[in-house]
Design an enzyme around this catalytic site. Structure first.
Site, short mmCIF file in Angstrom:
data_model
loop_
_atom_site.label_atom_id
_atom_site.label_comp_id
_atom_site.label_asym_id
_atom_site.label_seq_id
_atom_site.Cartn_x
_atom_site.Cartn_y
_atom_site.Cartn_z
N HIS A 146 -18.60 -31.73 2.42
CA HIS A 146 -19.44 -30.56 2.23
C HIS A 146 -20.42 -30.44 3.38
O HIS A 146 -21.05 -31.41 3.79
CB HIS A 146 -20.21 -30.64 0.91
CG HIS A 146 -21.08 -29.44 0.66
ND1 HIS A 146 -20.56 -28.18 0.45
CD2 HIS A 146 -22.43 -29.30 0.65
CE1 HIS A 146 -21.55 -27.32 0.28
NE2 HIS A 146 -22.70 -27.96 0.41
N SER A 147 -20.56 -29.21 3.90
CA SER A 147 -21.49 -28.90 4.99
C SER A 147 -21.18 -29.81 6.18
O SER A 147 -20.04 -29.85 6.64
CB SER A 147 -22.93 -29.03 4.49
OG SER A 147 -23.84 -28.42 5.36
N MET A 148 -22.15 -30.57 6.70
CA MET A 148 -21.86 -31.46 7.81
C MET A 148 -20.68 -32.38 7.49
O MET A 148 -19.88 -32.72 8.36
CB MET A 148 -23.09 -32.31 8.16
CG MET A 148 -22.87 -33.23 9.35
SD MET A 148 -24.19 -34.45 9.62
CE MET A 148 -23.65 -35.76 8.51
N SER A 169 -15.87 -27.66 2.75
CA SER A 169 -16.76 -26.92 1.87
C SER A 169 -18.08 -26.57 2.57
O SER A 169 -18.72 -27.44 3.17
CB SER A 169 -17.06 -27.78 0.62
OG SER A 169 -18.08 -27.22 -0.17
#
Length: 252
Positions: A94-96, A121
């Site tokens: 998720h994200s990074m 994500s």
């Protein structure tokens, strides 16, 4: 099935599932920790053996310096994950964490290890240059960012000691993701599933959809109502997506 004997500061198994046919490797967001994935680990056991990644610079690794470069972080993680490739890996970031998972997938494939898939994500595609420079922000601006993204609970934001422990890791992670850009990577040979929030202020759905460029296999996208941490409000729906992906790829 035999279990890898190597213990690693990088990997947390909150709910070991030694009989599971699949290992689900979860990569946290900027400033995040392995514990973010504890609920997912519990929900997926015993059907998947969940390995949650713990980056340096937080929680029990607080004394270690952050790694402020995504490719370097991926290099370290591939070495740590190699003992766990005795069964298929499905990567979730998720994200990074999505960028880290993508770089790990690239390295695994170069080694002849084909993941079952990559769940990317809440992050724009690697081919898009990131125009944010949050690692240069003041502490007050970083706190405002946490509030805007709903990235920390109120107790952390209200406790100066806890906040002082969180902000260095957040800044280090932002330095890594702010500088990350990989437009020339060969497409993955494994499927990609992109997840996005329809009101995410930092990952527009059109930019997330461009993850399709980064696989020569199948691609699909699921958009959820919500902001950057839509995962928290749609946890069961996300779990269903993961379970369904495992079912489909395992039947091939």
């Amino acid at each position: 099935m035999a279990e890898p004997s190597m213990r690693s500061a990088w990997i947390r198994r909150f709910h070991p599932a030694p009989e599971a046919a699949v290992r689900l490797v979860c990569f946290p967001h900027a400033g995040g920790a392995a514990t973010y994935y504890r609920p997912l680990s519990q929900a997926m056991s015993p059907h998947a053996d969940v390995l949650a990644i713990q980056y340096p610079g937080r929680q029990d690794r607080l004394a270690e310096p952050c790694i402020e470069d995504i490719p370097t972080l991926a290099d370290r993680l591939v070495a740590e994950l190699t003992p766990w490739t005795d069964r298929p890996l499905l990567l979730f970031g998720h994200s990074m964490g999505a960028a880290v998972a993508f770089e790990v997938a690239l390295r695994l494939e170069r080694r002849g290890v084909l993941p079952l898939g990559l769940f990317a994500s809440g992050l724009r595609a690697p081919s898009l240059r990131r125009d944010r420079r949050m690692h240069l922000a003041t502490d007050a601006e970083l706190v405002a960012e946490l509030k805007n993204l709903n990235a920390a609970n109120a107790s952390v934001l209200a406790d100066e000691t806890l906040l002082g422990m969180v902000l260095p890791a957040l800044r280090g992670d932002y330095r890594a993701i702010d500088r990350y850009h990989n437009p020339s990577a060969l497409p993955l040979r494994c499927p990609i599933v992109a997840l996005a929030g329809d009101a995410d202020p930092v990952a527009d759905t059109a930019d997330v959809e461009l993850w399709a460029r980064h696989t020569s296999a199948s691609f699909r996208m699921r958009i959820f109502p919500g902001g950057h941490f839509f995962l928290d409000d749609h946890a069961e729906a996300v779990r269903r997506e993961i379970r369904e992906h495992i079912r489909v790829v395992s039947a091939r």
